[in-house]
Write a protein that holds these residues in place. Structure first.
Motif, PDB file in Angstrom:
ATOM      1  N   SER A  73       0.738  -1.111  -0.106  1.00 31.15           N
ATOM      2  CA  SER A  73       0.012   0.017   0.147  1.00 31.15           C
ATOM      3  C   SER A  73       0.874   1.433   0.093  1.00 31.15           C
ATOM      4  N   TYR A  78      -2.481   7.247  -4.856  1.00 34.46           N
ATOM      5  CA  TYR A  78      -3.161   6.022  -5.153  1.00 34.46           C
ATOM      6  C   TYR A  78      -3.116   5.729  -6.494  1.00 34.46           C
ATOM      7  N   VAL A  87      -6.926  -1.371  -3.807  1.00 31.01           N
ATOM      8  CA  VAL A  87      -6.623  -1.404  -2.322  1.00 31.01           C
ATOM      9  C   VAL A  87      -6.070  -2.982  -1.824  1.00 31.01           C
ATOM     10  N   LYS A  88      -6.355  -3.947  -2.874  1.00 29.41           N
ATOM     11  CA  LYS A  88      -5.707  -5.105  -2.551  1.00 29.41           C
ATOM     12  C   LYS A  88      -5.537  -5.993  -3.754  1.00 29.41           C
TER      13      LYS A  88
END
Length: 262
Positions: A73, A78, A87-88
């Protein structure tokens, strides 16, 4: 010779971005020994592009792939996949490493079929899909073999089939042909180009090899080890296959070598 573009390669709506990195920074290490691996890095990749990422050792190329894959992360900024924040890890982004990472106890067919467990397919449908992708990567007839019975190039073909069968939106490749001999490496580059055209695949491909980059890429991005950002972009406006003996091939390679030397 195509023009080079300096500075961060940022997203643009009219380019129909599929993958975007927006102001990503990453600090790794203990609280007292934080090291900056990426620093306010931005880039954009459009659907169907084959983009090579190059730079000197330790500049953060593989780390960036891990961020895009969802394994790490970012500390700030972003990443977006079709406008949705990453996010994963997920099957929409598949990674191919230099090591084939096959399951040694599974046959070629079983390795390729492994990811299909999440899809609602009948055994017959799975078998048809596996046959199709084995044929696509030139391994028809090798389904019952174990990885230890295959050459390095054949293992990487299996690794490609295993991710392509999942129909990912983006393929992330971390020096996948780096351990292969020169001729096998060229064969795999040709196969990748064929598959990327047939599958309309979007690919981000990390490589140290400037000839490899010029052979396969639509664009080459240079990640600078000092700034930890994308410092340069080289667009290659040249139909494939590209003749390594042509003068312009050497001109592109010289440009990339110049970046790597500084």
């Amino acid at each position: 010779m195509a023009a080079t573009v300096s500075g961060p390669v940022v997203s643009s709506r009219d380019r129909q971005a599929i993958l975007e990195v927006v102001g990503v920074s990453l600090l790794l290490g203990d609280a007292d020994t934080k090291v900056s691996v990426l620093d306010n890095l931005s880039l954009c990749i459009t659907k169907g592009e084959l983009v090579c990422l190059t730079g000197r050792s330790g500049c953060g190329k593989s780390t960036l792939l891990k961020v895009l894959a969802g394994f790490l992360s970012p500390s700030s900024g972003y990443c977006l996949l079709q406008g949705e924040k990453i996010v994963k890890p997920g099957p929409d982004r598949c990674v191919v490493f230099q090591e084939d990472a096959l399951f040694p106890w599974l046959t070629v067919r079983e390795n390729v079929a492994f990811g299909l467990g999440v899809r609602r397919l009948t055994p017959k449908q799975k078998a048809v899909e596996v046959d199709r992708f084995l044929d696509l990567v030139g391994l028809k007839g090798y389904g019952r073999y174990l990885p230890r019975e295959l050459s390095g190039g054949m293992k990487q073909r299996v690794a490609l089939a295993r991710v392509l069968i999942l129909s990912p939106l983006v393929l992330l490749m971390d020096e996948p042909f780096g351990a292969l001999d020169a001729q096998t490496r060229e064969d795999m580059q040709d196969l990748l180009l064929l598959l990327s055209q047939e599958q309309a695949q979007t690919i981000l491909f990390v490589t140290h090899d400037v000839q490899e980059a010029v052979t396969i890429a639509d664009r080459v991005l240079f990640l600078d080890r000092n700034t930890r950002q994308i410092a340069e972009e080289l667009r290659i406006h040249w139909p494939r296959p590209r003749d390594r003996g042509e003068e312009r091939f050497q001109e592109y390679c010289t440009q990339l070598h110049d970046w790597l030397r500084h």
